[in-house]
Design a protein around this motif. Structure first.
Motif, PDB file in Angstrom:
ATOM      1  N   TYR B 323     -32.864 -14.618 -35.441  1.00  0.00           N
ATOM      2  CA  TYR B 323     -32.044 -14.627 -34.220  1.00  0.00           C
ATOM      3  C   TYR B 323     -32.708 -15.394 -33.087  1.00  0.00           C
ATOM      4  N   GLY B 324     -33.999 -15.635 -33.214  1.00  0.00           N
ATOM      5  CA  GLY B 324     -34.704 -16.391 -32.166  1.00  0.00           C
ATOM      6  C   GLY B 324     -34.490 -17.893 -32.280  1.00  0.00           C
ATOM      7  N   ARG B 325     -33.827 -18.325 -33.349  1.00  0.00           N
ATOM      8  CA  ARG B 325     -33.484 -19.743 -33.560  1.00  0.00           C
ATOM      9  C   ARG B 325     -34.718 -20.638 -33.495  1.00  0.00           C
ATOM     10  N   GLY B 326     -35.831 -20.120 -33.933  1.00  0.00           N
ATOM     11  CA  GLY B 326     -37.038 -20.940 -33.994  1.00  0.00           C
ATOM     12  C   GLY B 326     -37.702 -21.205 -32.664  1.00  0.00           C
ATOM     13  N   GLU B 327     -37.148 -20.623 -31.582  1.00  0.00           N
ATOM     14  CA  GLU B 327     -37.751 -20.877 -30.270  1.00  0.00           C
ATOM     15  C   GLU B 327     -38.993 -20.006 -30.088  1.00  0.00           C
ATOM     16  N   GLN B 328     -39.910 -20.479 -29.272  1.00  0.00           N
ATOM     17  CA  GLN B 328     -41.138 -19.739 -28.986  1.00  0.00           C
ATOM     18  C   GLN B 328     -40.781 -18.441 -28.251  1.00  0.00           C
ATOM     19  N   PRO B 329     -41.184 -17.277 -28.791  1.00  0.00           N
ATOM     20  CA  PRO B 329     -40.842 -16.037 -28.078  1.00  0.00           C
ATOM     21  C   PRO B 329     -41.587 -15.924 -26.749  1.00  0.00           C
ATOM     22  N   LEU B 330     -40.954 -15.266 -25.786  1.00  0.00           N
ATOM     23  CA  LEU B 330     -41.589 -15.009 -24.492  1.00  0.00           C
ATOM     24  C   LEU B 330     -42.539 -13.817 -24.653  1.00  0.00           C
ATOM     25  N   PRO B 331     -43.554 -13.711 -23.766  1.00  0.00           N
ATOM     26  CA  PRO B 331     -44.467 -12.568 -23.892  1.00  0.00           C
ATOM     27  C   PRO B 331     -43.719 -11.242 -23.705  1.00  0.00           C
ATOM     28  N   VAL B 332     -44.119 -10.245 -24.474  1.00  0.00           N
ATOM     29  CA  VAL B 332     -43.505  -8.915 -24.383  1.00  0.00           C
ATOM     30  C   VAL B 332     -44.543  -7.972 -23.783  1.00  0.00           C
ATOM     31  N   TYR B 333     -44.327  -7.557 -22.540  1.00  0.00           N
ATOM     32  CA  TYR B 333     -45.325  -6.751 -21.835  1.00  0.00           C
ATOM     33  C   TYR B 333     -45.132  -5.260 -22.041  1.00  0.00           C
ATOM     34  N   GLN B 389     -20.016   1.698 -21.453  1.00  0.00           N
ATOM     35  CA  GLN B 389     -21.055   0.936 -20.737  1.00  0.00           C
ATOM     36  C   GLN B 389     -22.360   0.961 -21.512  1.00  0.00           C
ATOM     37  N   ILE B 390     -23.136  -0.119 -21.336  1.00  0.00           N
ATOM     38  CA  ILE B 390     -24.475  -0.179 -21.898  1.00  0.00           C
ATOM     39  C   ILE B 390     -25.436  -0.393 -20.736  1.00  0.00           C
ATOM     40  N   TRP B 391     -26.407   0.502 -20.593  1.00  0.00           N
ATOM     41  CA  TRP B 391     -27.392   0.381 -19.515  1.00  0.00           C
ATOM     42  C   TRP B 391     -28.695  -0.159 -20.092  1.00  0.00           C
ATOM     43  N   VAL B 392     -29.302  -1.090 -19.354  1.00  0.00           N
ATOM     44  CA  VAL B 392     -30.499  -1.755 -19.851  1.00  0.00           C
ATOM     45  C   VAL B 392     -31.593  -1.729 -18.780  1.00  0.00           C
ATOM     46  N   ASN B 393     -32.806  -1.351 -19.182  1.00  0.00           N
ATOM     47  CA  ASN B 393     -33.945  -1.544 -18.278  1.00  0.00           C
ATOM     48  C   ASN B 393     -34.927  -2.523 -18.910  1.00  0.00           C
ATOM     49  N   PHE B 394     -35.969  -2.878 -18.171  1.00  0.00           N
ATOM     50  CA  PHE B 394     -36.766  -4.045 -18.565  1.00  0.00           C
ATOM     51  C   PHE B 394     -38.268  -3.816 -18.478  1.00  0.00           C
ATOM     52  N   ALA B 395     -38.980  -4.700 -19.198  1.00  0.00           N
ATOM     53  CA  ALA B 395     -40.442  -4.720 -19.120  1.00  0.00           C
ATOM     54  C   ALA B 395     -40.860  -5.440 -17.842  1.00  0.00           C
ATOM     55  N   LEU B 396     -42.141  -5.358 -17.525  1.00  0.00           N
ATOM     56  CA  LEU B 396     -42.709  -6.170 -16.440  1.00  0.00           C
ATOM     57  C   LEU B 396     -42.302  -7.631 -16.635  1.00  0.00           C
ATOM     58  N   PRO B 397     -42.078  -8.403 -15.641  1.00  0.00           N
ATOM     59  CA  PRO B 397     -42.087  -8.071 -14.210  1.00  0.00           C
ATOM     60  C   PRO B 397     -40.697  -7.695 -13.686  1.00  0.00           C
ATOM     61  N   ASP B 398     -39.770  -7.403 -14.572  1.00  0.00           N
ATOM     62  CA  ASP B 398     -38.390  -7.114 -14.144  1.00  0.00           C
ATOM     63  C   ASP B 398     -38.078  -5.623 -14.218  1.00  0.00           C
ATOM     64  N   ASN B 399     -39.136  -4.812 -14.157  1.00  0.00           N
ATOM     65  CA  ASN B 399     -38.905  -3.381 -14.365  1.00  0.00           C
ATOM     66  C   ASN B 399     -38.466  -2.643 -13.102  1.00  0.00           C
ATOM     67  N   GLY B 419     -35.927   0.845  -7.816  1.00  0.00           N
ATOM     68  CA  GLY B 419     -37.300   0.885  -7.314  1.00  0.00           C
ATOM     69  C   GLY B 419     -38.234   0.342  -8.373  1.00  0.00           C
ATOM     70  N   LYS B 420     -39.534   0.383  -8.066  1.00  0.00           N
ATOM     71  CA  LYS B 420     -40.515  -0.220  -8.982  1.00  0.00           C
ATOM     72  C   LYS B 420     -40.763   0.633 -10.223  1.00  0.00           C
ATOM     73  N   ALA B 421     -40.755  -0.015 -11.373  1.00  0.00           N
ATOM     74  CA  ALA B 421     -41.083   0.606 -12.663  1.00  0.00           C
ATOM     75  C   ALA B 421     -40.072   1.674 -13.101  1.00  0.00           C
ATOM     76  N   VAL B 422     -38.881   1.208 -13.433  1.00  0.00           N
ATOM     77  CA  VAL B 422     -37.873   2.095 -14.019  1.00  0.00           C
ATOM     78  C   VAL B 422     -38.243   2.253 -15.501  1.00  0.00           C
ATOM     79  N   LEU B 423     -38.717   3.437 -15.877  1.00  0.00           N
ATOM     80  CA  LEU B 423     -39.249   3.601 -17.238  1.00  0.00           C
ATOM     81  C   LEU B 423     -38.233   4.119 -18.234  1.00  0.00           C
ATOM     82  N   HIS B 424     -37.333   4.982 -17.794  1.00  0.00           N
ATOM     83  CA  HIS B 424     -36.435   5.614 -18.771  1.00  0.00           C
ATOM     84  C   HIS B 424     -35.111   5.979 -18.120  1.00  0.00           C
ATOM     85  N   MET B 425     -34.096   6.141 -19.001  1.00  0.00           N
ATOM     86  CA  MET B 425     -32.770   6.536 -18.533  1.00  0.00           C
ATOM     87  C   MET B 425     -32.260   7.617 -19.479  1.00  0.00           C
TER      88      MET B 425
END
Lengths: 129, 477
Positions: B323-333, B389-399, B419-425
């Protein structure tokens, strides 16, 4: 086997980076020697106090996501001082900044300067003042 | 929110009569006596509890103040309402069901369906919460290292089993707001599950790698399943442990790249089926709410691995390869998570690895039906219980943000900045509200999922996981 290879690879990458850092450091030291008085010697990287607080927070909370909040290990290996005894600071700084390909350890250079990477490595080794 | 006793009953107008006065006097006296008994009983229970538990003295006292204050009042309303109902009742009708009037030396009766816990991961404590009025009832301490802690619930909704990083397995009584049992079952654990029949608790461990199974009543170890996948290698870290129908537990081997299905029908003799070469570094897994499909997310390569538990003989097949279509993956923090709440209708929503996308998979054909660009590396991708609905949270730096996807249009309809560092829903059982833990703000926020307005904001110390008791009745949670 995989783990061993991985470790070996990490060490090789680390060694190369260490070498590079070492050469750079020697060069820097040589040029610095000419300019600054010799008694200054090895000083820990200068980090502003509020940045140090932020970096410690990052270490516990974000590194802790994988390495455990007590740094006792998780998906990532433990980062206690005794577990890192045989890992030199420049190697640790390089892993922090550049990650370890093939593992879940990402490069943190997007969030850290080289100085901050080194400061975190010293922090892990318990060598910050 | 309205208690059963507040619904009121319209009084029927009758001419005043001595009989009625008599009934009312008796009712009044009865109410007064019952209230007195209830208060006395509570005072006694409190004294007893205080004397019994020295370790948990503080949280318990807090709990009793918190839990009992409101129900006590409600209970007394209920008592008087009941008494007046009885007075209206024609003679010979059976009286109120037992258990409404509290005359035993126990705390007032209370259900657990609206209870839950919030992990305060840095301090090894839990907050006991209720979602009817969105409040914190108590703090429960002494749970050890709760980094990455998660929990499952007993089927009666009374007990939470909390899995700590330090290998701690802790049984918590939600009604008494205290730790009732705790064992350190390994050196390093990642999560757990409760069996279909509620009698077994399984824990996935990193150190030593594998799964251990415990008696839910006593926490006595019943089975040990080391994840030994090759003769010359140490046991693999076990991840993505879920319960499956038929007293089975399913998990994946991070280092070994395998899926194991353990049948614990006879806990003394676990029957393990191994599925090899499922892909590199399975990081987490989900089981569909019907208990049929087990889906492993892969960290080491683009794709997911699927096992049909109705037809294990068909083996594991790859879903969305490349599914990544051969592209370089971004870092996963931060490592993303998969769980049964990823399923909405006939679609499964999962985080891509190293791509800022949510992948949408058709549940019948197991092929990609879409992908939604999002703000960062998705961590939790959770469907509201109604699947709209689908709710999504994110890794650093978009957390610091949360995005909401319309499950029908596959488009982002809302972005929140809690706010800063939304960890769970965690959604409330029917999904009208969602709880978010905001670690760096030391707060838990509750949002209305329809209006996106914040309806509550509660202090919590470095909150992470939020777990509500309705998980007790859901496979894979």
């Amino acid at each position: 086997m995989y783990r061993m290879l991985n470790g070996l690879l990490g060490w090789m990458v680390g060694a190369v980076v260490v070498f590079a850092l070492f050469s750079a450091a020697s060069l820097a030291a040589l040029t610095a020697l000419a300019a600054v008085p010799p008694e200054r010697g090895e000083t820990p990287p200068a980090i502003a106090p509020d940045r140090a607080v932020a970096l410690r927070h990052l270490l516990i909370q974000d590194c802790g996501s994988c390495h455990g909040l007590t740094l006792g290990g998780g998906l990532g290996p433990p980062l206690h001082r005794q577990s890192l005894a045989d890992k030199p600071v420049p190697y640790l700084a390089a892993v922090i900044l550049h990650g370890r390909p093939g593992t879940a350890m990402p490069p943190w250079s997007a969030f850290l300067t080289a100085t901050e990477g080194e400061w975190l490595a010293l922090e892990l080794k318990g060598e910050n003042p | 929110m309205a208690g059963p006793g507040t619904e009121g009953r319209k009084s029927v107008k009758r001419p005043p009569s001595p009989v009625l006065s008599l009934i009312w006097s008796v009712t009044f006296l009865l109410t007064l006596t019952l209230s007195l008994i209830v208060s006395l009983a509570q005072a006694q229970a409190q004294t007893q509890a205080q004397a019994q538990t020295q370790v948990q003295a503080e949280p318990l006292v807090q709990t009793q103040n918190l839990i009992e204050a409101q129900p006590q009042a409600q209970n007394q309303d209920l008592t008087s309402a009941q008494a007046s109902k009885d007075a209206d009742r024609p003679e010979g009708t059976p009286s109120a069901p037992p258990g409404i009037v509290n005359t035993s030396p126990c705390p007032p009766l209370r259900g657990t369906g609206d209870l839950g816990i919030i992990v305060e991961r840095a301090t090894g404590s839990l907050l006991l919460i209720e979602t009817s009025g969105n409040s914190v009832l108590a703090r429960i301490e002494g749970l050890g290292d709760l980094s990455h802690a998660s929990a499952v619930f007993s089927r009666d909704g009374r007990y939470a089993y909390v899995f700590g990083r330090d290998g701690g397995l802790t049984q918590v009584d939600l009604l008494e707001a205290r730790v009732v049992n705790r064992v350190i079952q390994s050196g390093n654990a990642i999560g757990g599950a409760i069996s279909q029949n509620g009698r077994l608790i399984a824990v996935a461990n990193y150190e030593p790698g594998g799964v251990r199974v415990f008696d839910a009543a006593t926490l006595e170890q019943l089975a040990d399943i080391p994840a030994l996948y090759a003769p010359d290698k140490p046991a693999s870290k076990a991840v993505g442990l879920v319960d499956a129908p038929g007293q089975r537990f399913v998990f994946s081997l991070w280092d070994g790249g395998e899926i194991w299905v353990a049948d614990l029908s006879d806990p003394a003799k676990p029957q393990v089926s191994r599925f090899k070469d499922i892909g590199k570094q399975p990081y987490d897994d989900l089981i569909t709410p019907d208990g049929r499909y087990y889906l492993a997310g892969l960290f080491g390569e683009d794709g997911l691995a699927l096992l049909d538990l109705w037809h294990p003989e068909r083996g594991v097949k790859r879903v969305l390869p490349g599914y990544g279509r051969g592209e370089q993956p971004l870092p996963v923090y931060k490592m993303p998570h998969l769980e049964g709440w990823a399923v909405a209708g006939r679609r499964v929503f999962v985080p891509a690895i190293g791509r800022h996308e949510v992948l949408v998979i058709d549940l019948d054909t197991w092929t990609e039906v879409g992908r939604i660009p999002v703000a960062g590396q998705p961590i939790f991708v959770m469907a509201r219980p109604d699947g709209r609905q689908i709710w999504v949270n994110f890794a650093l730096p978009d957390n610091d943000r949360v995005q909401v996807i319309d499950a029908e249009r596959l488009a982002i309809v809302q972005e929140l900045r809690p706010g800063k560092a939304v960890l769970h829903m965690e959604f409330e059982p029917r999904g009208e509200e969602v709880w978010l833990s905001v670690r760096d703000e030391d707060r838990v926020e509750v949002y209305d999922t329809q209006t996106f307005a914040r309806v509550a904001s509660l202090p919590a110390s470095k909150p992470s996981g939020i777990f509500l008791t309705d998980r007790a009745h859901r496979t894979g949670l």
